[in-house]
Design a protein around this motif. Structure first.
Motif, short mmCIF file in Angstrom:
data_model
loop_
_atom_site.label_atom_id
_atom_site.label_comp_id
_atom_site.label_asym_id
_atom_site.label_seq_id
_atom_site.Cartn_x
_atom_site.Cartn_y
_atom_site.Cartn_z
N LEU A 1 1.74 3.21 -13.87
CA LEU A 1 1.38 1.87 -13.75
C LEU A 1 0.84 1.85 -12.11
CD1 LEU A 1 3.56 -0.34 -15.62
CD2 LEU A 1 1.51 0.44 -16.24
N VAL A 2 0.34 2.95 -11.66
CA VAL A 2 -0.16 2.99 -10.35
C VAL A 2 -1.70 3.38 -10.46
CG1 VAL A 2 -0.01 4.39 -8.28
CG2 VAL A 2 2.19 3.88 -9.66
N ASN A 3 -2.46 2.51 -10.19
CA ASN A 3 -3.75 2.67 -10.19
C ASN A 3 -4.53 3.77 -9.24
OD1 ASN A 3 -6.47 1.83 -11.07
ND2 ASN A 3 -5.87 -0.39 -11.21
N ASN A 4 -4.39 3.85 -8.26
CA ASN A 4 -4.74 4.82 -7.39
C ASN A 4 -3.91 5.03 -6.17
OD1 ASN A 4 -5.78 2.82 -5.82
ND2 ASN A 4 -7.47 2.99 -7.12
N GLU A 5 -4.21 6.17 -5.42
CA GLU A 5 -3.25 6.30 -3.98
C GLU A 5 -3.50 4.96 -2.85
OE1 GLU A 5 -4.38 9.88 -1.91
OE2 GLU A 5 -3.64 11.02 -3.62
N GLU A 6 -4.67 4.51 -2.97
CA GLU A 6 -5.04 3.37 -1.88
C GLU A 6 -4.70 2.17 -2.24
OE1 GLU A 6 -7.36 5.67 -2.87
OE2 GLU A 6 -6.89 7.19 -1.37
N ASN A 7 -4.34 1.88 -3.71
CA ASN A 7 -4.17 0.66 -4.38
C ASN A 7 -5.05 -0.45 -4.10
OD1 ASN A 7 -2.92 -1.44 -5.63
ND2 ASN A 7 -1.04 -1.58 -4.50
N ASN B 1 0.78 -1.05 0.02
CA ASN B 1 -0.14 0.08 0.13
C ASN B 1 0.78 1.21 0.02
OD1 ASN B 1 -2.59 -1.36 0.05
ND2 ASN B 1 -2.29 -1.97 2.43
N THR B 2 1.94 1.26 -0.52
CA THR B 2 2.83 2.40 -0.60
C THR B 2 2.23 3.58 -1.02
OG1 THR B 2 4.78 0.97 -1.04
CG2 THR B 2 5.21 3.26 -1.49
N TYR B 3 2.27 4.63 -0.54
CA TYR B 3 1.63 5.93 -1.34
C TYR B 3 2.54 6.42 -1.87
CZ TYR B 3 0.20 10.89 -1.57
OH TYR B 3 -0.06 11.90 -2.16
N ILE B 4 2.21 6.94 -3.41
CA ILE B 4 2.96 7.44 -4.27
C ILE B 4 2.14 8.54 -4.89
CG2 ILE B 4 4.15 7.25 -6.51
CD1 ILE B 4 5.93 6.45 -4.34
N ASN B 5 2.63 9.83 -5.25
CA ASN B 5 1.98 10.98 -5.61
C ASN B 5 2.61 11.03 -7.10
OD1 ASN B 5 1.18 13.39 -6.76
ND2 ASN B 5 1.18 14.63 -4.77
#
Length: 675
Positions: free
Chosen positions: A495-501, A342-346
């Motif tokens: 390839l990051v779907n959204n903040e919350e994964n 669940n890594t947070y990535i902006n």
């Protein structure tokens, strides 16, 4: 600038250089054994003797500072006689091991003895014998060959930061050894093999495997972590025999980690070499055609929102781009994710997920703050730079949480998110230190970003730095330290779907019917009725739960781009070929798309690379300025995730050498003798 003469040639050099460095600037090569550019000066081999005007005897050029008006000569009869005398002393006790020595063919002593050696010895005494020392599963010792240059001792103390090597005895009884006769604990220990100018320290896993001239050498990129160290892969036939460092001052200088160097034996173990299908809970070999048809039939009867894909940690940019196109254009699914937690990535701004200060920029920092990160195990080469900065400048280093020995002293702060709140509100001593420093360095790790408070930690630290004008064009102190080689590339490809994964959350709730694992072996979920397709190189966790396995290639078996943690795009080159019927990763999805849509996604590899580079150019230029909105404070402990360093990926887990290192580390912890 200083003016001096070298062999009657006038040169100008900067102040602070030695005579040896001045000679090299004049184009004169000086022989040496103990001197090394990255280590302190020992001046104990005396091979670099030169003649200086008005000096009654030859001088050691490595230890003599260059001065105005010096007149140096490097090719006089006196210098040659002195060097031959030194070589005679070195060879007096050196065993005649060249035919069986692993250093043969790339040995400094061999090379120099061709110029300065003699064909007979004047010494009648027996050659001395030194017993072999135990230095662990990585380093083979033959200390009778040792010429006491002390390079290994200085490296362990100065660069690796673990003073495990030293000299005991005096004169003829002097020996280089580990003080407690135990395995070296440094993750950089293998570099002493490259430093050793003779065959005293050689690679234990590589012993008697091949000669240097028999090997095919390929310059490529390491994928064991996100640093992107520059390496050379040596193959015998099509088997990878060893991995050596390449010099790149911006990234890894001339060192590599032990995992980079020694995990290569995992490239030939537990390999997948045929398509496999699970029938009655057993894997059976099938043809590529049958494998593709099985998957295609499943896709045709499944709704696109019930199909998901997860990208693995060693996946190259081409494979990720093909996967992205396959999901968007062929099966029209949005459930593609590169994170396995669940890594947070902006991803709105590229600087939000890069190591913005650059790896070599670490040396310029005057204050360092570590937040939820263990750089020694997560990025060994980056940690060596932090130590280099500390040794040179005694820079203050703070860590939120105790991360154990990092090879340099640091001050531990309370491992709680309230520290971040205090920094943001300018109520902490750390806030003042950041504001007072000219080039602060803040490193945020995966352990912090993986918390519920990950968003709070990142966004508030960034806001604090922006508000206080610490993020400037010439220096950006905000740094993210990813742990995987594919991480930054996957963020560049969105390839990051959204903040919350949510994709991972749905997988854990068993909401998907088809799951593609593209080299992904680290997912934690309980499989129920999902049809799992695994594309990868090793029979690891992902292959174990798969219904159909499509064998792929490793990083040494295909050309591929990787983007390192500072955002630098580097190309890894093929050094060998995939085993059996295994294929390059990008081909698999390209061919599967052809079966489903009767059209390939890309005509060939060049077409794929052109599209990939065009996409990256457009994506990297598109920067959205986002107005900061306050993030809710979450009171939470910042716990550093435990890292199984020697088993961090499929190649390392398949490596016998890494297993030996891991078992020794475990034994040291049990006996309490570690570090």
């Amino acid at each position: 600038m200083l003016k001096l003469k070298v062999n009657d040639k006038d040169i100008e050099i900067e102040e602070g250089l030695t005579v040896l460095q001045a000679c090299e600037q004049a184009g004169v090569e000086i022989p040496r054994f103990c001197y090394h550019e990255k280590l302190s000066i020992a001046g104990n081999c005396r091979m670099c003797l030169v003649e200086m005007e008005k000096s009654p005897k030859p001088i050691a050029s490595c230890a003599m500072p260059a001065a105005e008006g010096m007149n140096i000569r490097t090719n006089t009869p006196q210098v040659e006689k002195a060097r031959k005398g030194v070589m005679e002393f070195l060879l007096a006790n050196h065993p005649l091991d060249c035919p069986v020595c692993d250093q043969g063919g790339e040995c400094d002593l061999q090379d120099q003895s061709m110029y300065y050696g003699i064909d007979k010895s004047r010494f009648k005494e027996n050659k001395r014998f030194v017993p072999e020392k135990y230095m662990g599963p990585l380093i083979k010792t033959q200390m009778t060959r040792c010429i006491h240059c002390t390079r290994c001792v200085r490296f362990a103390t100065e660069v690796a930061g673990i003073p495990e090597l030293g000299a005991i005895g005096r004169g003829e009884d002097m020996q280089i050894t580990t003080y407690l006769e135990k395995a070296m604990e440094s993750e950089l220990s293998g570099n002493v093999i490259d430093l050793c100018p003779v065959g005293a320290l050689t690679s234990k896993p590589y012993v008697f495997e091949a000669r240097p001239w028999e090997l095919k050498k390929t310059e490529t990129i390491d994928v064991m972590d996100a640093v992107g160290s520059n390496i050379r892969v040596d193959t015998y036939g099509w088997e990878v025999k060893r991995v050596l460092p390449r010099i790149n001052e911006e990234i890894n200088e001339e060192w590599i980690s032990d995992k980079t160097r020694y995990a290569c034996d995992g490239l030939k173990s537990q390999r997948l070499d045929h398509p496999l299908k699970k029938i009655n809970n057993e894997f059976k070999k099938i043809s590529w055609k049958e494998a593709y048809e099985t998957i295609a039939e499943k896709i045709k009867i499944t709704s696109s929102d019930k199909i998901a894909g997860f990208i693995g940690d060693l996946t190259n940019m081409e494979t990720m781009f093909v996967t992205k196109e396959f999901f968007e254009k062929t099966i029209k699914s949005k459930n593609l994710e590169a994170r396995d937690d669940n890594t947070y990535i902006n991803t709105e701004d590229r600087t939000n997920y890069l190591f913005n200060s650059k790896i070599n920029g670490i040396e310029e920092a005057d204050f360092i703050l570590l937040i939820g990160v263990n750089p020694r195990l997560e990025a060994t080469m980056l940690n060596a730079r932090i130590r280099k900065n500390y040794v040179a400048n005694k820079t203050e280093i703070f860590s939120i949480g105790d991360v154990g020995d990092q090879t340099y002293p640091y001050k531990k702060l309370s491992a709680e998110t309230k520290i971040i709140k205090e920094i943001y509100e300018n109520k902490s001593e750390i806030s003042k230190k950041i504001l007072d420093s000219k080039k602060p360095l803040v490193i945020i790790g995966n352990s912090a970003l993986n918390l519920k408070s990950g968003k709070f930690i990142f966004e508030n630290i960034k806001k604090f730095l922006v508000d206080n004008k610490k993020i400037r064009d010439e220096w950006n102190p905000l740094n993210i330290l990813p742990v995987n080689a594919s991480s930054v590339g996957s963020y560049d490809l969105n390839l990051v779907n959204n903040e919350e994964n949510l994709t991972l959350k749905k997988l854990q709730e068993n909401d998907f019917e088809i799951v593609f694992l593209i080299g992904q072996d680290n997912l934690k979920f309980k499989k129920k009725a999902e049809f799992i397709v695994y594309i990868g190189s090793h029979g690891d966790n992902g292959a174990e739960i798969a219904d159909v396995i499509l064998p792929g290639a490793t990083y040494t078996e295909q050309d591929g781009f990787f983007t390192n943690l500072e955002g630098k795009l580097q190309k890894a080159y093929r050094a060998s070929f995939p085993p059996g019927e295994a294929k390059e990763d990008y081909k698999i999805l390209n061919e599967l798309s052809e079966l489903l849509k009767r059209k390939k996604l890309f005509q060939n590899k060049d077409d794929l690379i052109d599209n990939l580079l065009n996409y990256l150019d457009l994506n990297q230029k598109k920067i959205q300025s986002k107005i900061f909105s306050p993030v809710d404070y979450i009171d939470e402990k910042i716990i550093i995730n435990p890292i199984d360093y020697y088993y961090s990926n499929v190649i390392a887990r398949a490596s016998k050498t890494m297993s030996e290192c891991r078992s020794i580390k475990t034994d040291l912890k049990k006996t309490g003798t570690e570090g």
